[in-house]
Motif scaffolding. Structure first.
Motif, PDB file in Angstrom:
ATOM      1  N   GLY A 115       0.800  -1.234   0.000  1.00  0.00           N
ATOM      2  CA  GLY A 115       0.000   0.000   0.000  1.00  0.00           C
ATOM      3  C   GLY A 115       0.822   1.267   0.000  1.00  0.00           C
ATOM      4  O   GLY A 115       0.296   2.368  -0.093  1.00  0.00           O
ATOM      5  N   TYR A 121      -3.977   4.829   0.888  1.00  0.00           N
ATOM      6  CA  TYR A 121      -3.713   4.075   2.118  1.00  0.00           C
ATOM      7  C   TYR A 121      -2.623   4.724   2.964  1.00  0.00           C
ATOM      8  O   TYR A 121      -2.121   4.123   3.895  1.00  0.00           O
ATOM      9  N   ARG A 134      -5.770  -1.627   3.091  1.00  0.00           N
ATOM     10  CA  ARG A 134      -5.564  -2.125   1.720  1.00  0.00           C
ATOM     11  C   ARG A 134      -5.883  -3.619   1.650  1.00  0.00           C
ATOM     12  O   ARG A 134      -6.549  -4.078   0.715  1.00  0.00           O
TER      13      ARG A 134
END
Ligand code: ITT
Length: 244
Positions: A115, A121, A134
């Motif tokens: 991520g 994220y 994620r």
């Protein structure tokens, strides 16, 4: 607490050496080289009651650029070799991660970086919450029966005379929501069926008994004891951990 002999501190890179000033001991035998505080706490727990102790050492250096291997074992040894070269001490490292079966083993060796390339994220400075978000997004369409996963840990050691790595794992199921506040990383979504709890709902000693890390490091500790590497042990021998 930082526990490192002064002559060793002089051999660290400049950015690390400055951080040794608040504690000095004479007998460091093994370095635990990790930048992850969660790992330090757990390895300390796993090694408690043994000859080997784990002490915290602040190190802002990232291990990411060293981890160029394609397996946990390779990366554990790459990190151990790097720090062994720098410090001249027997060096222990942990390379670990989560593999989700239905995702073909993802995030695997990229668990720490999962991520990182997505602003959604958290981007480069992302934390555990971003990684978990994620993962849950990727798994949102998977039914309860298809959420099997495992944590894997490679505990590596490199010393003057050679190298060795101990691999172990633990099976679990990825929940749809996080539960519990202990541990680190993916622990809040990793449900361990035999205890009916996520790893983040376990105490540190409960997790150490069953985790991938506990299993791999107990094997390493057993081997260390038999290896002769710690011959003529001293009561104040230490494993010194690096972390930021
Ligand atoms: P070092 O390389 O400095 O040791 P790191 O966190 O970058 O620290 P890894 O490359 O081995 O270490 O990545 C491991 C990642 O896998 C870690 O950051 C967590 O996201 C996840 N992980 C490993 N063991 C875990 C555990 O016991 N509980 C939860 N997540 C874990």
């Amino acid at each position: 607490m930082v526990l490192v002999p002064s002559e060793l501190a002089n051999r660290f890179p400049r950015k690390v050496a400055g951080q040794f000033s608040d504690g000095i001991v004479d007998h460091v035998r093994i370095l635990l080289a990790t930048t992850n505080q969660g790992k330090i706490a757990e390895v300390r727990e796993i090694m408690s009651g043994r000859l080997i102790e784990v002490a915290g050492l602040i190190d802002s250096a990232s291990t990411e650029e060293i981890e160029t291997g394609s397996t946990f074992a390779e990366n554990a040894l790459l990190k151990a070799k790097h720090y062994h070269r720098t410090l001249g001490l027997p060096t222990v490292t942990d390379d670990s991660g989560l593999e989700v079966e239905a995702l073909g083993g993802i995030p695997g060796i990229y668990s720490a970086r999962y991520g990182i390339y997505s602003a959604r994220y958290g981007g480069p400075g992302m934390g555990d919450a971003g990684r978990i978000a994620r993962l849950l997004d990727e798994m949102k369409d998977l039914s309860d029966q298809c959420r099997g996963a495992r944590f894997i840990c490679a505990a590596g050691i490199v010393w003057e005379g050679g190298e060795k790595v101990f691999l172990d794992e633990v099976q679990g199921v990825i929940l749809k929501e996080a539960r519990g506040g202990n541990g680190f990383g993916y622990d809040p979504v990793f449900f361990y069926e035999p205890l009916g709890k996520t790893f983040a709902e376990l105490t540190s000693s409960e997790k150490a008994k069953v985790s991938h890390r506990g299993r791999a490091f107990r094997r390493l500790a057993g081997w260390l004891t038999d290896s002769g590497l710690l011959d003529t042990p001293r009561s104040d021998d230490r494993i010194v951990a690096t972390a930021d």
